[in-house]
Design a protein around this motif. Structure first.
Motif, PDB file in Angstrom:
ATOM      1  N   MET A 105      -1.967  58.351  71.014  1.00 12.88           N
ATOM      2  CA  MET A 105      -3.323  58.341  70.483  1.00 12.88           C
ATOM      3  C   MET A 105      -3.509  57.043  69.717  1.00 12.88           C
ATOM      4  O   MET A 105      -2.747  56.733  68.805  1.00 12.88           O
ATOM      5  CB  MET A 105      -3.551  59.544  69.559  1.00 12.88           C
ATOM      6  N   GLN A 106      -4.523  56.269  70.118  1.00 13.61           N
ATOM      7  CA  GLN A 106      -4.838  55.018  69.436  1.00 13.61           C
ATOM      8  C   GLN A 106      -6.053  55.246  68.561  1.00 13.61           C
ATOM      9  O   GLN A 106      -7.090  55.704  69.041  1.00 13.61           O
ATOM     10  CB  GLN A 106      -5.111  53.895  70.435  1.00 13.61           C
ATOM     11  N   CYS A 107      -5.902  54.936  67.277  1.00 13.97           N
ATOM     12  CA  CYS A 107      -7.002  55.181  66.336  1.00 13.97           C
ATOM     13  C   CYS A 107      -7.699  53.903  65.894  1.00 13.97           C
ATOM     14  O   CYS A 107      -8.680  53.968  65.162  1.00 13.97           O
ATOM     15  CB  CYS A 107      -6.494  55.934  65.115  1.00 13.97           C
ATOM     16  N   GLN A 118      -4.134  49.514  56.392  1.00 14.31           N
ATOM     17  CA  GLN A 118      -5.000  50.398  55.595  1.00 14.31           C
ATOM     18  C   GLN A 118      -5.297  51.682  56.371  1.00 14.31           C
ATOM     19  O   GLN A 118      -5.243  52.780  55.809  1.00 14.31           O
ATOM     20  CB  GLN A 118      -6.288  49.665  55.237  1.00 14.31           C
ATOM     21  N   LEU A 119      -5.599  51.582  57.673  1.00 12.89           N
ATOM     22  CA  LEU A 119      -5.842  52.774  58.475  1.00 12.89           C
ATOM     23  C   LEU A 119      -4.575  53.610  58.600  1.00 12.89           C
ATOM     24  O   LEU A 119      -4.616  54.836  58.536  1.00 12.89           O
ATOM     25  CB  LEU A 119      -6.371  52.406  59.866  1.00 12.89           C
ATOM     26  N   LYS A 120      -3.433  52.949  58.724  1.00 11.37           N
ATOM     27  CA  LYS A 120      -2.148  53.662  58.795  1.00 11.37           C
ATOM     28  C   LYS A 120      -1.920  54.469  57.521  1.00 11.37           C
ATOM     29  O   LYS A 120      -1.457  55.613  57.565  1.00 11.37           O
ATOM     30  CB  LYS A 120      -1.008  52.661  59.009  1.00 11.37           C
ATOM     31  N   ALA A 121      -2.284  53.909  56.366  1.00  9.68           N
ATOM     32  CA  ALA A 121      -2.130  54.613  55.083  1.00  9.68           C
ATOM     33  C   ALA A 121      -3.070  55.818  55.018  1.00  9.68           C
ATOM     34  O   ALA A 121      -2.673  56.895  54.551  1.00  9.68           O
ATOM     35  CB  ALA A 121      -2.406  53.662  53.927  1.00  9.68           C
ATOM     36  N   ASN A 122      -4.307  55.662  55.498  1.00 10.38           N
ATOM     37  CA  ASN A 122      -5.256  56.786  55.502  1.00 10.38           C
ATOM     38  C   ASN A 122      -4.750  57.922  56.391  1.00 10.38           C
ATOM     39  O   ASN A 122      -4.907  59.096  56.066  1.00 10.38           O
ATOM     40  CB  ASN A 122      -6.633  56.327  55.975  1.00 10.38           C
ATOM     41  N   ILE A 123      -4.142  57.573  57.505  1.00  7.25           N
ATOM     42  CA  ILE A 123      -3.591  58.593  58.400  1.00  7.25           C
ATOM     43  C   ILE A 123      -2.390  59.267  57.752  1.00  7.25           C
ATOM     44  O   ILE A 123      -2.192  60.473  57.878  1.00  7.25           O
ATOM     45  CB  ILE A 123      -3.227  57.959  59.768  1.00  7.25           C
ATOM     46  N   ALA A 124      -1.598  58.503  57.013  1.00  8.43           N
ATOM     47  CA  ALA A 124      -0.432  59.070  56.324  1.00  8.43           C
ATOM     48  C   ALA A 124      -0.860  60.078  55.269  1.00  8.43           C
ATOM     49  O   ALA A 124      -0.148  61.062  55.021  1.00  8.43           O
ATOM     50  CB  ALA A 124       0.395  57.960  55.696  1.00  8.43           C
ATOM     51  N   PHE A 125      -2.017  59.863  54.639  1.00  7.57           N
ATOM     52  CA  PHE A 125      -2.525  60.829  53.661  1.00  7.57           C
ATOM     53  C   PHE A 125      -2.853  62.167  54.317  1.00  7.57           C
ATOM     54  O   PHE A 125      -2.919  63.186  53.639  1.00  7.57           O
ATOM     55  CB  PHE A 125      -3.768  60.296  52.942  1.00  7.57           C
ATOM     56  N   GLY A 127      -0.899  63.513  56.526  1.00 11.67           N
ATOM     57  CA  GLY A 127       0.373  64.123  56.901  1.00 11.67           C
ATOM     58  C   GLY A 127       0.843  63.725  58.296  1.00 11.67           C
ATOM     59  O   GLY A 127       1.739  64.368  58.844  1.00 11.67           O
ATOM     60  N   LEU A 128       0.280  62.688  58.867  1.00 16.05           N
ATOM     61  CA  LEU A 128       0.668  62.236  60.204  1.00 16.05           C
ATOM     62  C   LEU A 128       1.286  60.849  60.100  1.00 16.05           C
ATOM     63  O   LEU A 128       0.911  60.049  59.237  1.00 16.05           O
ATOM     64  CB  LEU A 128      -0.552  62.210  61.137  1.00 16.05           C
ATOM     65  N   GLU A 129       2.195  60.547  61.023  1.00 13.39           N
ATOM     66  CA  GLU A 129       2.875  59.259  60.993  1.00 13.39           C
ATOM     67  C   GLU A 129       2.299  58.362  62.073  1.00 13.39           C
ATOM     68  O   GLU A 129       2.286  58.708  63.259  1.00 13.39           O
ATOM     69  CB  GLU A 129       4.375  59.442  61.233  1.00 13.39           C
ATOM     70  N   ALA A 130       1.785  57.216  61.662  1.00 16.44           N
ATOM     71  CA  ALA A 130       1.208  56.252  62.587  1.00 16.44           C
ATOM     72  C   ALA A 130       2.067  55.004  62.621  1.00 16.44           C
ATOM     73  O   ALA A 130       2.868  54.747  61.715  1.00 16.44           O
ATOM     74  CB  ALA A 130      -0.218  55.900  62.169  1.00 16.44           C
ATOM     75  N   GLN A 131       1.914  54.221  63.678  1.00 15.61           N
ATOM     76  CA  GLN A 131       2.637  52.963  63.838  1.00 15.61           C
ATOM     77  C   GLN A 131       1.623  51.853  64.050  1.00 15.61           C
ATOM     78  O   GLN A 131       0.579  52.058  64.662  1.00 15.61           O
ATOM     79  CB  GLN A 131       3.557  53.019  65.054  1.00 15.61           C
ATOM     80  N   VAL A 132       1.957  50.666  63.548  1.00 16.85           N
ATOM     81  CA  VAL A 132       1.135  49.481  63.792  1.00 16.85           C
ATOM     82  C   VAL A 132       1.923  48.603  64.743  1.00 16.85           C
ATOM     83  O   VAL A 132       3.062  48.208  64.441  1.00 16.85           O
ATOM     84  CB  VAL A 132       0.804  48.737  62.483  1.00 16.85           C
ATOM     85  N   ARG A 133       1.325  48.291  65.887  1.00 17.30           N
ATOM     86  CA  ARG A 133       1.994  47.447  66.886  1.00 17.30           C
ATOM     87  C   ARG A 133       1.090  46.261  67.197  1.00 17.30           C
ATOM     88  O   ARG A 133      -0.114  46.422  67.410  1.00 17.30           O
ATOM     89  CB  ARG A 133       2.266  48.235  68.166  1.00 17.30           C
ATOM     90  N   SER A 139      -3.454  38.393  69.073  1.00 15.10           N
ATOM     91  CA  SER A 139      -3.178  38.711  67.669  1.00 15.10           C
ATOM     92  C   SER A 139      -3.935  39.956  67.230  1.00 15.10           C
ATOM     93  O   SER A 139      -4.502  40.006  66.150  1.00 15.10           O
ATOM     94  CB  SER A 139      -3.548  37.518  66.785  1.00 15.10           C
ATOM     95  N   TRP A 140      -3.955  40.973  68.071  1.00 12.22           N
ATOM     96  CA  TRP A 140      -4.592  42.234  67.741  1.00 12.22           C
ATOM     97  C   TRP A 140      -3.530  43.237  67.316  1.00 12.22           C
ATOM     98  O   TRP A 140      -2.448  43.284  67.897  1.00 12.22           O
ATOM     99  CB  TRP A 140      -5.358  42.789  68.946  1.00 12.22           C
ATOM    100  N   TYR A 141      -3.859  44.028  66.301  1.00 13.26           N
ATOM    101  CA  TYR A 141      -2.944  45.043  65.772  1.00 13.26           C
ATOM    102  C   TYR A 141      -3.501  46.421  66.120  1.00 13.26           C
ATOM    103  O   TYR A 141      -4.624  46.755  65.747  1.00 13.26           O
ATOM    104  CB  TYR A 141      -2.794  44.886  64.257  1.00 13.26           C
ATOM    105  N   ARG A 142      -2.697  47.208  66.827  1.00 13.75           N
ATOM    106  CA  ARG A 142      -3.109  48.550  67.250  1.00 13.75           C
ATOM    107  C   ARG A 142      -2.468  49.583  66.344  1.00 13.75           C
ATOM    108  O   ARG A 142      -1.283  49.476  66.016  1.00 13.75           O
ATOM    109  CB  ARG A 142      -2.682  48.816  68.691  1.00 13.75           C
ATOM    110  N   VAL A 143      -3.253  50.615  65.957  1.00 15.28           N
ATOM    111  CA  VAL A 143      -2.734  51.733  65.170  1.00 15.28           C
ATOM    112  C   VAL A 143      -2.614  52.911  66.130  1.00 15.28           C
ATOM    113  O   VAL A 143      -3.615  53.382  66.664  1.00 15.28           O
ATOM    114  CB  VAL A 143      -3.664  52.077  63.988  1.00 15.28           C
TER     115      VAL A 143
END
Length: 176
Positions: A105-107, A118-125, A127-133, A139-143
């Motif tokens: 799932m890409q958010c 910042q989006l990864k931190a909001n998702i962590a709040f 209770g889910l674990e996200a990755q930034v790749r 130079s695009w960062y996907r969550v």
């Protein structure tokens, strides 16, 4: 030289015109009264002209004739009440092979790594674990979240994120 008051000059006191007199609508009153009188005369003239009902017959005397005219109520037999407890159904179900397709799932996709974090931190709040790749060749960062073994699990997490106002997450086949 005399001092003139130009402001007071424009305020001359004039008497207000008297309000117009309202007269009674005599024609309407006469027509209404004549219609009411005509209706009362009509009611008085038809009094006592209805057909006479024979009061000697009572309702209880009429009932036996009506009951005799009806046929007997049929007796219903429900067969399924007896047959259902003895009835069994056998169904052949083939085992479904487990799908080897996994989902992610890409958010979000951001130009700046700080926005992705910042989006990864909001998702962590939530209770889910996200990755930034970082995407290859740009130079695009996907969550992303996942991998998920079934699309149903990914949908459950997406609904959880939507409740916390994190929208726009897309579920795709895993292809990293």
């Amino acid at each position: 030289m005399a001092h003139k008051d130009y402001v007071a000059r424009g305020r001359a006191k004039k008497a207000a015109p008297p309000p117009p007199k309202v007269s009674l609508p005599w024609i309407r009153i006469v027509i209404t009264l004549s219609l009411v009188a005509a209706f009362a005369y009509f009611l008085w003239s038809i009094k006592g002209t209805s057909p006479q009902v024979n009061d000697e017959l009572s309702v209880s005397e009429l009932k036996p004739a009506a009951v005799d005219a009806l046929p007997d109520m049929p007796k219903e037999e429900w067969e399924f009440i007896k047959s259902l407890p003895e009835y069994t159904v056998e169904v052949d179900v083939e085992e479904q092979a487990k799908s080897t397709v996994r989902y992610l799932m890409q958010c979000g996709s951001f130009k700046l790594g700080s926005q992705a974090e910042q989006l990864k931190a909001n998702i962590a709040f939530q209770g889910l674990e996200a990755q930034v790749r970082k995407s290859e060749g740009s130079s695009w960062y996907r969550v992303i979240l996942g991998p998920y073994e079934s699309k149903r699990n990914a949908e459950a997490d997406r609904h959880q994120l939507q409740k916390s106002k994190i929208n726009g997450c897309q579920i795709w086949n895993w292809n990293l």
